[in-house]
Design a protein around this motif. Structure first.
Motif, mmCIF file in Angstrom:
data_model
loop_
_atom_site.group_PDB
_atom_site.id
_atom_site.type_symbol
_atom_site.label_atom_id
_atom_site.label_comp_id
_atom_site.label_asym_id
_atom_site.label_seq_id
_atom_site.Cartn_x
_atom_site.Cartn_y
_atom_site.Cartn_z
ATOM 1 N N VAL A 1 -9.059 -3.454 -0.587
ATOM 2 C CA VAL A 1 -8.080 -3.695 0.469
ATOM 3 C C VAL A 1 -8.467 -4.889 1.339
ATOM 4 C CG1 VAL A 1 -7.002 -2.724 2.538
ATOM 5 C CG2 VAL A 1 -7.343 -1.284 0.515
ATOM 6 N N TYR B 1 -6.446 5.992 -0.745
ATOM 7 C CA TYR B 1 -7.696 5.247 -0.834
ATOM 8 C C TYR B 1 -8.858 6.125 -0.375
ATOM 9 C CZ TYR B 1 -4.746 1.065 -1.144
ATOM 10 O OH TYR B 1 -3.813 0.126 -1.534
ATOM 11 N N HIS C 1 0.806 -1.219 0.000
ATOM 12 C CA HIS C 1 0.000 0.000 0.000
ATOM 13 C C HIS C 1 0.845 1.277 0.000
ATOM 14 C CE1 HIS C 1 -3.391 -2.653 0.819
ATOM 15 N NE2 HIS C 1 -2.676 -3.199 1.780
#
Length: 300
Positions: A280, A208, A203
């Motif tokens: 995710v 996000y 990540h």
């Protein structure tokens, strides 16, 4: 070690729990509005547990799970964060205080190498009203640390503002009663943060946007709480002026105006359901009805 700021809030408290339980993916709550059984959780191993320091302005050992270090400190005073940050390698950071660069310098000096920032969707969609989150985002990206930014949409937990009026007179009031937005469950925000903190390589450098699975209107959210209670709840639509006056008591005016603009005339991006929670976590985000069921005691 991971430092969690805002550890007594809706997201921070859940994040501390998930990190210390291990198996963040197993912390999902079912649509039956009860936690999954212990047998259904991801097994917790010694390797899965993460040493955590929980930071908030007012916090004691009674506020955190056993084994978690509680440190009372204020993001508005970066110099006072040194003890909390010492020995940590990762930081979950709220947008709080006025000196994000000062906070991050203290973090770097303490040895922290990566930061996960909880920001706001408004930083992208309403930059003129959400300058504070944008300031934090810029500081994080320019810090030299590994980073991930989580831009949360409106949170289901905002409905707790109705708790007193629903408890005392079974009434919920809000402006723009039939305008829908995909509010996100704070538990999902925490679960995404836990996943990012546990697997930073996957990540690194990502931003996000976190939303719920479908837009809901204030009228529909009041009805969901009524269904969880098993009793009627009257919805009263406020005028924008009434809402502005109430919000201005505890929010800066630019944020009040930006928030009312989102609630009353959301852009396409603000109405859109983001795929990022599912991307995710590998599962759909929770519904507002599920959140209401879990939190029904606050409205009784």
């Amino acid at each position: 070690m991971i430092v969690v700021t805002g550890a007594t809030g809706n997201v921070g408290r859940a994040l501390v729990r998930m990190l210390t339980e291990g198996g963040h993916a197993g912390a999902r709550l079912t649509e039956a509005r009860v936690p999954v059984t212990a047998e259904a959780r991801v097994p917790v191993t010694a390797e899965a547990r993460v040493p955590v320091t929980a930071v908030a302005r007012h916090i004691t050992d009674a506020d955190v799970p056993p084994g978690v270090r509680a440190v009372a400190a204020d993001l508005a005073e970066p110099a006072g964060l040194r003890d909390a940050f010492d020995g940590a390698e990762a930081l979950f950071l709220l947008v709080a205080g006025e000196d994000p660069r000062g906070i991050l310098e203290v973090a770097k000096t303490a040895g922290i190498r990566r930061v996960v920032l909880l920001s706001s969707q408004g930083a992208a969609t309403r930059p003129e009203a959400y300058g504070h989150p944008r300031l934090f985002e810029a500081a994080v990206r320019e810090s030299g640390l590994d980073w991930t930014v989580l831009r949360s949409g409106g949170m289901a937990g905002n409905a707790l503002a109705w708790a007193e009026s629903i408890r005392t007179r079974r009434e919920a009031a809000a402006p723009f009663g039939d305008v829908g937005l995909p509010f996100v469950d704070p538990e999902d925000v925490a679960a995404v943060a836990a996943a990012v903190l546990r697997d930073p390589d996957a990540h690194r450098g990502a931003t996000y946007t976190l939303t719920g699975p479908a837009p809901t209107t204030p009228r529909e959210r009041a009805a969901a709480i009524a269904a969880a209670l098993g009793e009627p709840v009257r919805f009263t639509e406020q005028t924008p002026e009434e809402a502005h006056a109430l919000m201005a008591r505890f929010m800066p005016l630019p944020v009040v105006e930006g928030t009312l603009a989102i609630l009353g005339a959301p852009t396409d991006d603000e109405r859109r359901v983001s795929p990022d929670v599912a991307r995710v976590l590998g599962r759909a985000p929770g519904t507002f009805a599920a959140w209401a069921g879990r939190n029904v005691a606050a409205f009784r």
